[in-house]
Design a protein around this motif. Structure first.
Motif, short mmCIF file in Angstrom:
data_model
loop_
_atom_site.label_atom_id
_atom_site.label_comp_id
_atom_site.label_asym_id
_atom_site.label_seq_id
_atom_site.Cartn_x
_atom_site.Cartn_y
_atom_site.Cartn_z
N GLU A 88 0.84 -1.21 0.00
CA GLU A 88 0.00 0.00 0.00
C GLU A 88 0.87 1.26 0.00
O GLU A 88 0.60 2.21 -0.75
N LYS A 89 1.90 1.28 0.84
CA LYS A 89 2.77 2.45 0.90
C LYS A 89 3.48 2.66 -0.44
O LYS A 89 3.62 3.79 -0.91
N VAL A 90 3.96 1.57 -1.05
CA VAL A 90 4.66 1.68 -2.33
C VAL A 90 3.74 2.22 -3.41
O VAL A 90 4.13 3.09 -4.21
N GLN A 91 2.50 1.76 -3.45
CA GLN A 91 1.56 2.23 -4.45
C GLN A 91 1.23 3.72 -4.27
O GLN A 91 1.12 4.47 -5.25
N GLU A 92 1.09 4.14 -3.01
CA GLU A 92 0.85 5.56 -2.75
C GLU A 92 2.05 6.41 -3.15
O GLU A 92 1.90 7.48 -3.76
N GLY A 104 1.72 2.55 -17.50
CA GLY A 104 2.12 2.43 -18.89
C GLY A 104 3.61 2.60 -19.14
O GLY A 104 4.01 2.99 -20.25
N ILE A 105 4.45 2.32 -18.15
CA ILE A 105 5.90 2.37 -18.33
C ILE A 105 6.50 1.08 -17.76
O ILE A 105 5.88 0.43 -16.92
N PRO A 106 7.69 0.71 -18.19
CA PRO A 106 8.32 -0.47 -17.59
C PRO A 106 8.66 -0.23 -16.12
O PRO A 106 9.34 0.74 -15.78
N VAL A 107 8.14 -1.07 -15.24
CA VAL A 107 8.52 -1.07 -13.82
C VAL A 107 9.14 -2.43 -13.56
O VAL A 107 8.45 -3.45 -13.58
N LEU A 108 10.44 -2.44 -13.33
CA LEU A 108 11.20 -3.69 -13.31
C LEU A 108 11.68 -4.01 -11.90
O LEU A 108 12.41 -3.21 -11.30
N PRO A 109 11.29 -5.15 -11.35
CA PRO A 109 11.69 -5.51 -9.99
C PRO A 109 13.13 -6.04 -9.95
O PRO A 109 13.52 -6.85 -10.79
N ILE A 129 3.75 -6.65 -7.66
CA ILE A 129 3.56 -5.21 -7.45
C ILE A 129 4.10 -4.43 -8.64
O ILE A 129 3.45 -3.51 -9.16
N ALA A 130 5.29 -4.80 -9.10
CA ALA A 130 5.90 -4.12 -10.25
C ALA A 130 5.05 -4.29 -11.51
O ALA A 130 4.84 -3.35 -12.28
N GLU A 131 4.53 -5.50 -11.71
CA GLU A 131 3.70 -5.75 -12.89
C GLU A 131 2.42 -4.90 -12.85
O GLU A 131 2.02 -4.32 -13.87
N GLY A 132 1.82 -4.79 -11.67
CA GLY A 132 0.61 -3.97 -11.53
C GLY A 132 0.88 -2.50 -11.78
O GLY A 132 0.10 -1.81 -12.45
N LEU A 133 2.00 -1.99 -11.25
CA LEU A 133 2.36 -0.59 -11.45
C LEU A 133 2.69 -0.30 -12.91
O LEU A 133 2.36 0.76 -13.44
#
Length: 263
Positions: A99-103, A144-149, A135-139
């Motif tokens: 939740e904190k990361v998404q915010e 609409g940008i690559p979010v890579l864990p 989480i990265a896949e959802g973000l």
């Protein structure tokens, strides 16, 4: 002086004798300054990808370490540059950090508008088991940008090299099919300017176009277009997993040209 087996056994205590941490004998001594952790390797790699952002999720010690390491780097742009922290507290560690990361991510996207984000976990994240791949896949889908864990727990390895390897390996997810342009990619150079090397001089003399240079200096677009290369030149072990992924995904062959090879 190292202790032998009998001395080590003599220092051990039975569980019934242990009442506090002071009752646990010290079997080895810490090394100072010790080895760097994979978090440093991840930061080093992202430093060479010009229009990307590193977001470090962890306790204040880990986030402070990364920020202090990058704040004086021209590659990251100083205090307001491309290194961002999401600092976890006791509540996040107990109940989860998603939740904190998404915010935080909403603010990060609005302020920085990055082309790509490397979402870097630290030891505490790996211990509590938050699923940062999901989480990265959802973000990534949301913005609409690559979010890579990138996972950088230090308790599974000895030094910072896995952080470099994992960061450049995950870049394969950004690569797209391209028509071959007869260029070559340089993979794995950790430090320095490739243009000062003998290999660069040889390629230039032969009239060969140089494509992606990862992680020693590139853009997100360079990574996306990397499959246009005819061959990958791997100059360090850290890039072998990426080269193998590209061979499987695009059929791009690679040659291993390490520092001991005679040009």
């Amino acid at each position: 002086m190292a202790m032998d087996g009998k001395e080590l056994v003599a220092k051990l205590a039975k569980l019934s004798q242990v009442q506090s941490i002071k009752n646990i004998p010290q079997l080895t001594h810490a090394l100072f300054p010790g080895t760097h952790c994979p978090l440093m390797g991840a930061a080093m790699a992202v430093g060479g990808i010009n229009d990307s952002l590193i977001v470090v999720v962890g306790t204040d010690e880990c986030t402070y370490y990364t920020k202090s390491m990058t704040v004086h780097s021209e590659k990251f742009g100083g205090i307001g540059g491309r290194c961002v922290s999401v600092v976890l507290d006791d509540h996040d560690v107990t109940f989860g950090s998603a939740e904190k990361v998404q915010e935080a991510f909403k603010e990060i996207i609005e302020e920085y508008r990055p082309q790509c984000v490397f979402l870097v976990t630290t030891c505490v994240i790996e211990i509590i088991g938050d699923d940062f791949d999901a989480i990265a896949e959802g973000l990534s889908e949301l913005y609409g940008i690559p979010v890579l864990p990138v996972h950088t727990e230090h308790f599974k390895c000895e030094d910072h090299l896995p952080g470099l390897e994992r960061t450049i390996s995950v870049c394969a997810a950004m690569m797209e099919p391209r028509a071959c342009d007869n260029s070559v990619n340089l993979l794995g150079q950790r430090m320095g300017d490739f243009a000062t090397t003998e290999l660069y001089a040889m390629l230039q003399k032969a009239g060969i176009k140089i494509g992606l240079q990862l992680p020693c200096g590139c853009t997100v677009d360079d990574i996306k277009n990397a499959a246009a290369a005819k061959v990958n030149i791997v100059v360090n072990d850290i890039a072998l997993p990426l080269a193998q992924k590209m061979q499987e995904k695009f059929g791009t062959p690679y040659v291993y040209f390490n520092k001991f090879v005679i040009p």
